[in-house]
Design a protein around this motif. Structure first.
Motif, PDB file in Angstrom:
ATOM      1  N   MET A   1       0.835  -1.197   0.000  1.00  0.00           N
ATOM      2  CA  MET A   1       0.000   0.000   0.000  1.00  0.00           C
ATOM      3  C   MET A   1       0.873   1.252   0.000  1.00  0.00           C
ATOM      4  O   MET A   1       0.595   2.233  -0.718  1.00  0.00           O
ATOM      5  N   GLY A   2       1.955   1.228   0.796  1.00  0.00           N
ATOM      6  CA  GLY A   2       2.857   2.373   0.829  1.00  0.00           C
ATOM      7  C   GLY A   2       3.538   2.618  -0.503  1.00  0.00           C
ATOM      8  O   GLY A   2       3.635   3.765  -0.967  1.00  0.00           O
ATOM      9  N   ALA A   3       3.980   1.536  -1.144  1.00  0.00           N
ATOM     10  CA  ALA A   3       4.640   1.675  -2.445  1.00  0.00           C
ATOM     11  C   ALA A   3       3.675   2.200  -3.496  1.00  0.00           C
ATOM     12  O   ALA A   3       4.055   2.987  -4.369  1.00  0.00           O
ATOM     13  N   ASP A   4       2.427   1.778  -3.419  1.00  0.00           N
ATOM     14  CA  ASP A   4       1.420   2.220  -4.381  1.00  0.00           C
ATOM     15  C   ASP A   4       1.161   3.724  -4.270  1.00  0.00           C
ATOM     16  O   ASP A   4       0.916   4.401  -5.276  1.00  0.00           O
ATOM     17  N   GLY A   5       1.202   4.249  -3.051  1.00  0.00           N
ATOM     18  CA  GLY A   5       0.934   5.667  -2.858  1.00  0.00           C
ATOM     19  C   GLY A   5       2.140   6.564  -3.010  1.00  0.00           C
ATOM     20  O   GLY A   5       1.994   7.793  -3.118  1.00  0.00           O
ATOM     21  N   LEU A   6       3.345   5.979  -3.043  1.00  0.00           N
ATOM     22  CA  LEU A   6       4.562   6.798  -3.064  1.00  0.00           C
ATOM     23  C   LEU A   6       4.654   7.722  -4.275  1.00  0.00           C
ATOM     24  O   LEU A   6       5.000   8.910  -4.111  1.00  0.00           O
ATOM     25  N   PRO A   7       4.374   7.282  -5.503  1.00  0.00           N
ATOM     26  CA  PRO A   7       4.467   8.214  -6.636  1.00  0.00           C
ATOM     27  C   PRO A   7       3.553   9.431  -6.495  1.00  0.00           C
ATOM     28  O   PRO A   7       3.941  10.556  -6.852  1.00  0.00           O
ATOM     29  N   VAL A   8       2.343   9.215  -5.981  1.00  0.00           N
ATOM     30  CA  VAL A   8       1.427  10.345  -5.789  1.00  0.00           C
ATOM     31  C   VAL A   8       1.969  11.273  -4.710  1.00  0.00           C
ATOM     32  O   VAL A   8       1.900  12.504  -4.838  1.00  0.00           O
ATOM     33  N   LEU A   9       2.509  10.704  -3.645  1.00  0.00           N
ATOM     34  CA  LEU A   9       3.083  11.527  -2.582  1.00  0.00           C
ATOM     35  C   LEU A   9       4.252  12.369  -3.111  1.00  0.00           C
ATOM     36  O   LEU A   9       4.394  13.550  -2.764  1.00  0.00           O
ATOM     37  N   LEU A  10       5.082  11.781  -3.960  1.00  0.00           N
ATOM     38  CA  LEU A  10       6.205  12.539  -4.527  1.00  0.00           C
ATOM     39  C   LEU A  10       5.701  13.678  -5.402  1.00  0.00           C
ATOM     40  O   LEU A  10       6.272  14.778  -5.396  1.00  0.00           O
ATOM     41  N   GLU A  11       4.625  13.436  -6.133  1.00  0.00           N
ATOM     42  CA  GLU A  11       4.052  14.495  -6.966  1.00  0.00           C
ATOM     43  C   GLU A  11       3.462  15.606  -6.097  1.00  0.00           C
ATOM     44  O   GLU A  11       3.669  16.793  -6.366  1.00  0.00           O
ATOM     45  N   ILE A  12       2.724  15.230  -5.046  1.00  0.00           N
ATOM     46  CA  ILE A  12       2.114  16.225  -4.154  1.00  0.00           C
ATOM     47  C   ILE A  12       3.176  17.107  -3.527  1.00  0.00           C
ATOM     48  O   ILE A  12       3.033  18.341  -3.437  1.00  0.00           O
ATOM     49  N   THR A  13       4.279  16.498  -3.085  1.00  0.00           N
ATOM     50  CA  THR A  13       5.294  17.246  -2.324  1.00  0.00           C
ATOM     51  C   THR A  13       6.201  18.082  -3.218  1.00  0.00           C
ATOM     52  O   THR A  13       7.047  18.812  -2.707  1.00  0.00           O
ATOM     53  N   ARG A  14       6.012  18.009  -4.526  1.00  0.00           N
ATOM     54  CA  ARG A  14       6.720  18.969  -5.390  1.00  0.00           C
ATOM     55  C   ARG A  14       6.152  20.368  -5.221  1.00  0.00           C
ATOM     56  O   ARG A  14       6.870  21.355  -5.339  1.00  0.00           O
ATOM     57  N   GLY A  15       4.863  20.448  -4.943  1.00  0.00           N
ATOM     58  CA  GLY A  15       4.234  21.749  -4.757  1.00  0.00           C
ATOM     59  C   GLY A  15       3.983  22.105  -3.303  1.00  0.00           C
ATOM     60  O   GLY A  15       3.831  23.276  -2.960  1.00  0.00           O
ATOM     61  N   TRP A  16       3.894  21.091  -2.459  1.00  0.00           N
ATOM     62  CA  TRP A  16       3.658  21.304  -1.015  1.00  0.00           C
ATOM     63  C   TRP A  16       4.716  20.491  -0.283  1.00  0.00           C
ATOM     64  O   TRP A  16       4.513  19.342   0.062  1.00  0.00           O
ATOM     65  N   ARG A  17       5.879  21.107  -0.093  1.00  0.00           N
ATOM     66  CA  ARG A  17       7.013  20.372   0.479  1.00  0.00           C
ATOM     67  C   ARG A  17       6.943  20.422   2.000  1.00  0.00           C
ATOM     68  O   ARG A  17       7.023  21.491   2.603  1.00  0.00           O
ATOM     69  N   PRO A  18       6.795  19.268   2.640  1.00  0.00           N
ATOM     70  CA  PRO A  18       6.736  19.258   4.108  1.00  0.00           C
ATOM     71  C   PRO A  18       8.122  19.429   4.727  1.00  0.00           C
ATOM     72  O   PRO A  18       9.143  19.148   4.091  1.00  0.00           O
ATOM     73  N   ASP A  19       8.133  19.900   5.951  1.00  0.00           N
ATOM     74  CA  ASP A  19       9.369  19.962   6.735  1.00  0.00           C
ATOM     75  C   ASP A  19       9.582  18.681   7.533  1.00  0.00           C
ATOM     76  O   ASP A  19      10.680  18.438   8.045  1.00  0.00           O
ATOM     77  N   LEU A  20       8.525  17.879   7.631  1.00  0.00           N
ATOM     78  CA  LEU A  20       8.544  16.712   8.509  1.00  0.00           C
ATOM     79  C   LEU A  20       7.487  15.740   8.010  1.00  0.00           C
ATOM     80  O   LEU A  20       6.413  16.149   7.575  1.00  0.00           O
ATOM     81  N   VAL A  21       7.788  14.437   8.070  1.00  0.00           N
ATOM     82  CA  VAL A  21       6.808  13.400   7.760  1.00  0.00           C
ATOM     83  C   VAL A  21       6.568  12.583   9.021  1.00  0.00           C
ATOM     84  O   VAL A  21       7.520  12.132   9.672  1.00  0.00           O
ATOM     85  N   VAL A  22       5.300  12.403   9.381  1.00  0.00           N
ATOM     86  CA  VAL A  22       4.928  11.565  10.520  1.00  0.00           C
ATOM     87  C   VAL A  22       4.145  10.370   9.980  1.00  0.00           C
ATOM     88  O   VAL A  22       3.089  10.543   9.369  1.00  0.00           O
TER      89      VAL A  22
END
Length: 380
Positions: free
Chosen positions: A91-112
């Motif tokens: 499940m984590g691997a499946d969502g990783l590409p979308v997360l990488l795309e999201i964080t190009r425009g909304w870059r977090p300082d921290l991941v929990v």
């Protein structure tokens, strides 16, 4: 500060991270929670901004591999722990590409990330930012982590890694009395309920004249999976002359009302109901277990999976619960166990000890400062 939370794709995993997310929002920070499409009403219902990163629910990952082939679900502990880790990792691997795309425009300082939210360490490694792992229940997840590492070898190789990255900070919610001696060092945080609420009726938060027994299979209970389990438990407990309340999703509650006379059922917030109960009978789910411990109520635990057995038995060894395997949970054994838990005051005394211990742990608001410092170090 921007913080991205990644729970595990079920209501309980969302609820476990909500108190810390809300504490950070209350301190003025930007928070976003990423999960599966079907969890968006749960995430946003708790008041946390959410975004979907995969259209599949957890049953897709439990039952199918990456190629869409059906899996065999093991029922023994040596295989089931790694199996659970592998589908969480999938499940984590499946969502990783979308997360990488999201964080190009909304870059977090921290991941929990939650205990088995394996997209969190992968994303943090890609972005070069700190990663915090917050436990959502009392399980140590060691066997699951081993399975996840095997599943995630392609993603790890892409990062030049062979092992899952260690978190920069571990946050543990398990009360010290129940923590296994081999548990890694962690910062303790008090568990608080983060579940969805509904408009209440007075009986939900007040005690009646009779003893009250709560019977629940958690927020993922469905007519197909748990109707027979719950109906059987209610029928076994009925001779004890106790008021029986069954918190359950609305679809399941409608079926239960049709077959069980005199039983109160529906989406009843468990954190509101639990303090009015004399006993909670449940499936060993993380949120249900923590809510019951927090309320200082004895448990009868019938683990729905063997991976839940060890955490449940630690509560029983402490003296606040009894545990029956599904095979042991005959009508006679269930009635006997409930009768013992209701009549022996030592179970209530030990349950209250656990509740008081949880109450002494640092509140989520006390985690804000350490997380701010961790994010600042990450920014260099």
């Amino acid at each position: 500060m921007k913080i991205l939370f990644i729970p595990g794709g079920s209501p309980a995993t969302v609820f476990g991270l909500v108190p810390l997310a809300q504490a950070l929002r209350g301190a003025g920070h930007d928070v976003l929670m990423a999960s599966t499409e079907d969890m968006m009403p749960v995430v946003t219902g708790t008041g946390v901004p959410g975004i979907a990163v995969t259209p599949h629910d957890i049953w897709h990952y439990i039952t199918k591999d990456r190629e869409g082939n059906l899996k065999e679900i093991p029922d023994d502990l040596p295989r089931q722990g790694p199996f659970v880790g592998r589908w969480f990792a999938q499940m984590g691997a499946d969502g990783l590409p979308v997360l990488l795309e999201i964080t190009r425009g909304w870059r977090p300082d921290l991941v929990v990330g939650g205990s088995m939210s394996y997209a969190a360490p992968l994303l943090a490694a890609h972005l070069g930012i700190p990663y915090v792992r917050q436990a959502w229940d009392t399980d140590d997840s060691n066997a699951q982590d081993r399975g996840a590492e095997r599943e995630l070898q392609p993603e790890l190789r892409a990062l030049g890694l062979s092992r899952l990255p260690e978190p920069d900070l571990r946050i543990e919610i398990c009360p010290p009395s129940l923590t296994p001696p081999e548990a890694p060092p962690a910062r303790l945080m008090r568990w608080l309920p983060g579940n969805l609420q509904r408009g209440l009726e007075p009986w939900m938060f007040t005690r009646g004249d009779r003893r009250r027994v709560c019977v629940t299979a958690g927020s993922r209970a469905t007519p197909e999976r748990t109707f027979a389990f719950l109906r059987g438990l209610v029928e076994n407990i009925a001779p004890l002359d106790a008021e029986i309340v069954v918190p359950a999703p609305d679809a399941l509650a409608a079926d239960l009302r049709a077959e069980l006379d005199g039983v109160r059922t529906g989406w009843i917030p468990l954190d509101v109901l639990a303090p009015t109960c004399d006993l909670v009978v449940h499936h060993a789910g993380g949120a249900t277990t923590m809510t019951t411990m927090n309320a200082g109520v004895p448990h009868l635990i019938i683990p729905e999976a063997v991976v839940f057995d060890a955490p449940a038995r630690r509560i029983a060894d402490f003296g606040a619960a009894l545990v029956l395997s599904p095979a042991e949970a005959t009508p006679e054994r269930v009635a006997e166990a409930c009768g013992r838990l209701l009549s022996d005051p030592s179970f209530k005394e030990r349950a209250l000890e656990l509740s008081r211990e949880i109450a002494t742990m640092p509140l989520p608001a006390e985690m804000v400062g350490p997380l701010e410092k961790l994010a600042a170090r990450g920014r260099g």
